[in-house]
Scaffold this active site. Structure first.
Site, short mmCIF file in Angstrom:
data_model
loop_
_atom_site.label_atom_id
_atom_site.label_comp_id
_atom_site.label_asym_id
_atom_site.label_seq_id
_atom_site.Cartn_x
_atom_site.Cartn_y
_atom_site.Cartn_z
N SER A 80 -0.37 5.95 -17.86
CA SER A 80 -1.27 5.91 -19.01
C SER A 80 -2.58 6.64 -18.67
O SER A 80 -3.44 6.77 -19.52
CB SER A 80 -1.56 4.47 -19.39
OG SER A 80 -2.01 3.77 -18.25
N GLN B 259 1.82 7.73 -7.73
CA GLN B 259 1.04 6.52 -7.51
C GLN B 259 1.94 5.37 -7.08
O GLN B 259 1.47 4.27 -6.82
CB GLN B 259 0.30 6.14 -8.79
CG GLN B 259 -0.68 7.21 -9.23
CD GLN B 259 -1.23 6.91 -10.62
OE1 GLN B 259 -0.63 7.23 -11.64
NE2 GLN B 259 -2.39 6.29 -10.65
N ASP C 202 7.26 3.01 -3.83
CA ASP C 202 8.64 2.58 -3.60
C ASP C 202 9.50 3.59 -2.84
O ASP C 202 10.65 3.30 -2.50
CB ASP C 202 9.30 2.25 -4.95
CG ASP C 202 9.11 3.37 -5.97
OD1 ASP C 202 9.34 4.55 -5.62
OD2 ASP C 202 8.71 3.07 -7.11
N HIS D 138 -0.81 6.22 -3.01
CA HIS D 138 -1.06 4.81 -2.70
C HIS D 138 -0.24 4.32 -1.51
O HIS D 138 -0.08 3.12 -1.32
CB HIS D 138 -0.78 3.95 -3.94
CG HIS D 138 -1.75 4.19 -5.05
ND1 HIS D 138 -1.58 3.71 -6.32
CD2 HIS D 138 -2.90 4.90 -5.09
CE1 HIS D 138 -2.59 4.10 -7.09
NE2 HIS D 138 -3.40 4.83 -6.36
N CYS E 274 3.82 -9.01 14.14
CA CYS E 274 4.28 -8.02 15.12
C CYS E 274 4.68 -8.71 16.43
O CYS E 274 4.28 -9.83 16.72
CB CYS E 274 3.15 -7.02 15.36
SG CYS E 274 3.52 -5.75 16.59
ZN ZN Z 1 1.37 -5.17 17.16
#
Ligand code: ZN
Length: 244
Positions: free
Chosen positions: A191, A103, A106, A121, A150
């Site tokens: 949990s 989940q 990182d 996720h 962007c």
């Molecule tokens: Zn773009």
């Protein structure tokens, strides 16, 4: 030797079809706190709870505030894989671990060397332009301030699943299949209160469900082995013994 560790060692030694399902607790030992358990801390500097700020609506309507929180609390570019990540990478190399389902966003399982990582996720290491689809690494956060934009002029969104957003169906399917087919299911650092974790565990059909978590979970009574300890410590010790 600790009784639980020796039981877990035996289970691991006798299986080549282990699946690991992990939550935020796997990464806390790398210095990445679980944002869900820290509402109180954040309420001082933020007007909203983390669950609100990490929602799709909040991202769309308060993009600047989203990124203020996200940059401060969700990005840990210096975090390194810990003993849990390393032990799992070793189990995969030994041909025992078939999949890591996480989940966390990182990317530390991949950094540790695991190949089959199913990130429920998404990943904070990928950031996608909402218009042209250009993909950016974490570097975009060093190169920009505030809301990352962007080249094409449109906002970039982290490739993580926000509240109100659905999970990637292809990854969900791979994860449920891996759990369904698993001989051993090790659940750690969660949990099991957060969707979809609890529901996915129900796909497991075996009789070697192992829960490693510092606190109790609603699934403890269904588990075949419950270990209330640090996931890094338990996995490191066990894998070290199993390798002998
Ligand atoms: Zn773009």
């Amino acid at each position: 030797m600790n009784d639980n560790i020796s039981k877990l060692k035996e289970i691991i030694e006798n299986s080549d079809n282990i699946v690991f399902f992990g939550g935020a607790g796997v990464s806390t030992e790398s210095g990445i706190p679980d944002f869900r358990s820290a509402d109180g801390l954040y309420s001082e500097s933020y007007k909203y709870p983390p669950e609100t700020m990490l929602s799709r609506t909040f991202f769309m309507e308060h993009t600047e505030e989203f990124y203020r929180f996200y940059r401060e609390k969700m990005l840990y570019p210096d975090a390194e894989p810990n003993d849990a990540h390393k032990a799992l990478a070793e189990l995969e190399k030994l041909g025992k671990l078939k999949a890591v389902i996480t989940q966390n966003v990182d990317g530390l399982h991949t950094r540790a060397g695991n190949k089959n990582v199913l990130e429920l996720h998404g990943s904070a290491l990928r950031n996608i332009c909402m218009s042209c689809g250009e993909c950016y690494t974490l570097g975009i956060f060093r190169e920009t301030e505030g809301v990352p934009i962007c080249k094409c002029g449109v906002v970039i969104k982290p490739d993580v699943v926000l509240y109100e957003e659905g999970l990637n169906p292809a990854i969900m399917q791979k994860a449920t299949e891996a759990i369904y087919d698993a001989d051993v299911l090790i659940v750690g650092g969660t949990s099991l209160n957060v969707y979809p974790a609890a529901g996915m565990i129900d796909y497991y059909r075996g009789n070697k469900l192992i829960l490693i978590n510092k606190s109790a979970t609603p699934y403890d009574r269904h588990a075949n082995l419950v270990i209330r300890d640090s996931i890094g410590k338990v996995l490191k010790e066990t894998v070290c013994l199993a390798r002998k």
